[in-house]
Design an enzyme around this catalytic site. Structure first.
Site, PDB file in Angstrom:
ATOM      1  N   HIS A 140       0.825  -1.206   0.000  1.00 17.13           N
ATOM      2  CA  HIS A 140       0.000   0.000   0.000  1.00 17.13           C
ATOM      3  C   HIS A 140       0.863   1.261   0.000  1.00 17.13           C
ATOM      4  O   HIS A 140       2.052   1.219   0.312  1.00 17.13           O
ATOM      5  CB  HIS A 140      -0.926   0.027   1.218  1.00 17.13           C
ATOM      6  CG  HIS A 140      -2.123  -0.864   1.061  1.00 17.13           C
ATOM      7  ND1 HIS A 140      -2.068  -2.218   1.294  1.00 17.13           N
ATOM      8  CD2 HIS A 140      -3.402  -0.588   0.673  1.00 17.13           C
ATOM      9  CE1 HIS A 140      -3.261  -2.745   1.059  1.00 17.13           C
ATOM     10  NE2 HIS A 140      -4.092  -1.782   0.688  1.00 17.13           N
ATOM     11  N   LYS A 144      -0.699   4.941   4.641  1.00 15.37           N
ATOM     12  CA  LYS A 144      -1.644   4.046   5.323  1.00 15.37           C
ATOM     13  C   LYS A 144      -1.167   3.817   6.758  1.00 15.37           C
ATOM     14  O   LYS A 144      -0.006   3.494   6.993  1.00 15.37           O
ATOM     15  CB  LYS A 144      -1.745   2.717   4.558  1.00 15.37           C
ATOM     16  CG  LYS A 144      -2.769   1.760   5.131  1.00 15.37           C
ATOM     17  CD  LYS A 144      -2.997   0.583   4.191  1.00 15.37           C
ATOM     18  CE  LYS A 144      -3.921  -0.463   4.794  1.00 15.37           C
ATOM     19  NZ  LYS A 144      -5.247   0.069   5.140  1.00 15.37           N
TER      20      LYS A 144
HETATM   21  N1  LIG Z   1     -12.698  -0.846   2.182  1.00 17.54           N
HETATM   22  C1  LIG Z   1     -11.961  -0.326   1.193  1.00 17.54           C
HETATM   23  O1  LIG Z   1     -12.107  -0.697   0.010  1.00 17.54           O
HETATM   24  C2  LIG Z   1     -10.942   0.732   1.517  1.00 17.54           C
HETATM   25  C3  LIG Z   1     -10.235   1.381   0.500  1.00 17.54           C
HETATM   26  C4  LIG Z   1      -9.332   2.388   0.853  1.00 17.54           C
HETATM   27  C5  LIG Z   1      -9.168   2.733   2.186  1.00 17.54           C
HETATM   28  N2  LIG Z   1      -9.861   2.058   3.148  1.00 17.54           N
HETATM   29  C6  LIG Z   1      -9.784   2.418   4.570  1.00 17.54           C
HETATM   30  O2  LIG Z   1     -10.579   3.581   4.755  1.00 17.54           O
HETATM   31  C7  LIG Z   1     -10.056   4.350   5.839  1.00 17.54           C
HETATM   32  C8  LIG Z   1      -9.813   5.781   5.382  1.00 17.54           C
HETATM   33  O3  LIG Z   1      -8.793   5.778   4.394  1.00 17.54           O
HETATM   34  P1  LIG Z   1      -8.263   7.150   3.761  1.00 17.54           P
HETATM   35  O4  LIG Z   1      -7.117   6.792   2.890  1.00 17.54           O
HETATM   36  O5  LIG Z   1      -9.403   7.915   3.181  1.00 17.54           O
HETATM   37  O6  LIG Z   1      -7.744   7.892   5.076  1.00 17.54           O
HETATM   38  P2  LIG Z   1      -7.566   9.466   5.304  1.00 17.54           P
HETATM   39  O7  LIG Z   1      -6.664   9.603   6.494  1.00 17.54           O
HETATM   40  O8  LIG Z   1      -7.211  10.168   4.041  1.00 17.54           O
HETATM   41  O9  LIG Z   1      -9.042   9.955   5.709  1.00 17.54           O
HETATM   42  C9  LIG Z   1      -9.632   9.694   6.921  1.00 17.54           C
HETATM   43  C10 LIG Z   1     -10.500  10.903   7.244  1.00 17.54           C
HETATM   44  O10 LIG Z   1     -11.300  10.585   8.376  1.00 17.54           O
HETATM   45  C11 LIG Z   1     -11.318  11.742   9.212  1.00 17.54           C
HETATM   46  N3  LIG Z   1     -11.684  11.333  10.535  1.00 17.54           N
HETATM   47  C12 LIG Z   1     -10.905  10.747  11.493  1.00 17.54           C
HETATM   48  N4  LIG Z   1     -11.627  10.541  12.615  1.00 17.54           N
HETATM   49  C13 LIG Z   1     -12.876  10.991  12.353  1.00 17.54           C
HETATM   50  C14 LIG Z   1     -14.071  11.047  13.106  1.00 17.54           C
HETATM   51  N5  LIG Z   1     -14.109  10.609  14.372  1.00 17.54           N
HETATM   52  N6  LIG Z   1     -15.180  11.552  12.518  1.00 17.54           N
HETATM   53  C15 LIG Z   1     -15.141  12.014  11.259  1.00 17.54           C
HETATM   54  N7  LIG Z   1     -14.033  12.002  10.493  1.00 17.54           N
HETATM   55  C16 LIG Z   1     -12.919  11.482  11.032  1.00 17.54           C
HETATM   56  C17 LIG Z   1      -9.924  12.334   9.076  1.00 17.54           C
HETATM   57  O11 LIG Z   1      -9.872  13.682   9.481  1.00 17.54           O
HETATM   58  C18 LIG Z   1      -9.687  12.159   7.580  1.00 17.54           C
HETATM   59  O12 LIG Z   1     -10.186  13.262   6.856  1.00 17.54           O
HETATM   60  C19 LIG Z   1      -8.788   3.609   6.311  1.00 17.54           C
HETATM   61  O13 LIG Z   1      -9.105   2.762   7.383  1.00 17.54           O
HETATM   62  C20 LIG Z   1      -8.416   2.785   5.075  1.00 17.54           C
HETATM   63  O14 LIG Z   1      -7.663   1.651   5.412  1.00 17.54           O
HETATM   64  C21 LIG Z   1     -10.741   1.072   2.833  1.00 17.54           C
END
Ligand SMILES: NC(=O)c1ccc[n+]([C@@H]2O[C@H](COP(=O)([O-])OP(=O)(O)OC[C@H]3O[C@@H](n4cnc5c(N)ncnc54)[C@H](O)[C@@H]3O)[C@@H](O)[C@H]2O)c1
Length: 257
Positions: A140, A144
């Site tokens: 990744h 991450k």
């Molecule tokens: N299931 C899938 O297909 C898939 C794909 C990509 C990423 N992910 C997962 O999704 C999650 C997010 O990934 P990302 O790359 O967008 O991360 P990121 O860090 O870019 O975004 C996370 C966002 O959540 C916000 N946040 C944190 N705590 C919060 C809360 N309590 N309330 C509201 N907002 C809050 C942060 O400020 C940030 O803007 C990770 O766990 C990642 O592993 C899953």
């Protein structure tokens, strides 16, 4: 119109989900919530999508269940213990008109929204029983925060179940001397190796070996856009799922579970 709210709306995934929902004619984006924002606008949504962090998601889920909202969770970190916790939270959720199972909110936890990745996991599950050895390499982007990925953990669990059903024991491994971490993490009895590298998006290889042959099943998400068809399917389909917890997109893709 299906009213959609997004938690983690300013993040890499959440912001793309917001754009995608806004572009869909049958969906209405009614709440974009990130750190510091009130969650109250989410109470008007038909479905809330969470792409936050493993540390934040359970508190968000509790809040959504208290509001009786259907929830689609993309955030990673949902191992067996956490899934059991989610099932307990749903069972305890207050429902209008009494504790009838059909009235309970629906929670869809999706370790990977990419259709290719779902198929990669399915193929790995099908192949696992034919090989002595199975290991996973997940790769990744460097931003991450959690390792291994939710997809790798889910694949490991599927491989473990398939191997157990076939009566296979542990993968052969003669290692007696090991630098810490050299053999990866043992997840669900499967070695998982996590690579974090600038320039990557989300990639996984499942390596299977035995009887003078190997099989490598590889999937590459080259752009976060690869997750959006699955997110749309989840948002549109979550209300049609049985009440309670569903893991994975399989049933919404018409794949056998
Ligand atoms: N299931 C899938 O297909 C898939 C794909 C990509 C990423 N992910 C997962 O999704 C999650 C997010 O990934 P990302 O790359 O967008 O991360 P990121 O860090 O870019 O975004 C996370 C966002 O959540 C916000 N946040 C944190 N705590 C919060 C809360 N309590 N309330 C509201 N907002 C809050 C942060 O400020 C940030 O803007 C990770 O766990 C990642 O592993 C899953």
């Amino acid at each position: 119109m299906i009213k959609v709210g997004v938690l983690g709306a300013k993040g890499r995934m959440g912001s793309l989900v917001c754009q995608t929902v806004q572009a869909a004619e049958d969906l209405e984006l009614v709440a974009e919530v990130d750190v510091g924002d009130s969650r109250d606008p989410l109470a008007n949504c038909d479905v809330v999508v969470d792409f936050t962090s493993p540390a934040a998601v359970m508190d968000n889920l509790r809040w959504c269940l208290r509001q009786g909202r259907n929830v689609v969770i993309g955030t990673s970190g949902f191992d067996a213990a956490r899934l059991a916790q989610v099932a307990g939270l749903i069972a305890d959720a207050p429902v209008d008109g009494g504790p009838s199972a059909e009235m309970l909110p629906k929670v869809l936890v999706v370790p990977n929204f990419s259709v290719g990745a779902v198929l990669m996991m399915k193929f790995a599950e099908q192949a696992a029983r034919f090989f002595d050895s199975a290991e996973i390499i997940e790769l990744h982007h460097a931003a991450k925060v959690d390792a291994p990925s939710g997809t790798a953990a889910r694949t490991a669990a599927m491989i473990k179940a398939a191997r157990a059903e076939a009566g296979l024991g542990a993968s052969p491994d003669a290692t007696t001397a090991e630098a810490p971490g050299a053999r990866g993490a043992m997840i669900e009895e499967v070695r998982v190796h996590s690579v974090r590298l600038a320039g990557l998006v989300a990639h996984q290889e499942v390596l299977l070996g035995g009887h003078g042959e190997t099989l490598t099943i590889r999937h590459d998400s080259l752009d976060r856009a690869s997750f959006m068809p699955g997110v749309l399917r989840a948002v549109r389909g979550v209300a049609s799922l049985p009440a309670g917890l569903t893991v994975g997109l399989d049933s919404l893709l018409g794949l056998p579970s």
